[in-house]
Write a protein that holds these residues in place. Sequence first.
Motif: not given
Length: 420
Positions: A346-371
């Motif tokens: 998930i490292e690259t994916t998480r970074g890309a999604l956070m970048g899109l959210a920071k740029a104003g895209k309507p992105v909700d990201v949830y993470l379930f630990p230990d899965t």
Amino acid sequence: MKILLGALLLAAIPATPAFAQACTPGTYASPDGDFVVLGKSPAVPAPGLRYLFRDGRRGATSDTATPFTCGSDTLTVKGEAWKPIAFRETPTTFDSVATKMSGVLIEPPGAPDATRPLVVMVHGSERTSPIGSAYGYAMAAQGVSVFVYDKRGTGGSEGEYTQNFELLAEDAAHALDHARSMAAGHYGRSGFFGGSQGGWVAPLAATRTKADFVAIGFGLVASPIEEDREQMVLEVRAAGLGDDAVALVNRLSQATAGLLLSDFRTGYDALDAVRREMADKPWAAKIKGEYSPEIASIPSDDLRRIGRARVNNLELIWDYDAVAALKKLDTPLLWVLAGEDRQAPIETTRGALMGLAKAGKPVDVYLFPDTDHGMFEFTTNADGSRSVTRITDGYLKLLGDWIKGDVRGAYGRAEHLTPR
């Protein structure tokens, strides 16, 4: 995620013993809205059925500790009678790129509701039919109309099986258009859910037809080449190896990428050089990745003859730019990450999604630990392998609530991520 990933909900269900409860397939609901889906499965010999609760508990009716008993038209769970849900299921066909596709519209019972959301389930890379699978009914049991269809070349759909994201996105877009025509007058928001490989396909489909939302579970915002490299790096780090090993698997990924992107015409000198470097490394034989170690195990003379037919015959877009597709969207996007995902790191994916959210895209990201991939909780065996136990609590409810636009409260151990 494996390029040829099997049906996730069938994974690791134990073999059926001689006795199994005589249960009737269907979805059963409690008076307070909880539910369990019972269905046939190739992994569970008849008369057994596999089951999936809303909270992610799963198994087979043959299990010794099955948490319910079956009656003629009910299930009894902790002394309470759960009644079957009478979905309206309408089989259909539709055309996509000169190919006839097979699907089913599943609608919750009751009067037509012009505010009910409609979701098209975009499959992963499996060749099994999603028609009849637990996921569709788990969404419908939460008050969502669901359209499921067979991927081209599988089940009742014509055509040739492929993993070409562009073509699969066309199919998904046509599926949503067709589902909207079937449900005309009794749906509100409409969009896509994609799991695993569907995380590449569903957002691309939303650039081909109007969608009010896109929800993704355990998908990647990275190319298949990046996925392969990140899997190998994760394995190397988990084995306690250092930067030299990381650099070596990075070079292996670069060499195999050269072969794939040239359609196995060039790149053999680079691969042979990496092979020589890896030859005296005992750990190298244990690295699996997505495809690079397998390619490296085939002699170059053989790769020149059969490499394309063996590895590159499904039209996968190896350097697919997932970020570019997401940048085209202003559609609300839910992305759910498995915190310990070995198949789709998930490292690259998480970074890309956070970048899109920071740029104003309507992105909700949830993470379930230990899965792990599929949102599966797991136990770790002595050899480091994992045995999946259940889908993590809260995941299915999060999907249903988000698609309905009604997210509230906690969802198991989910973490709602925000950009920094």
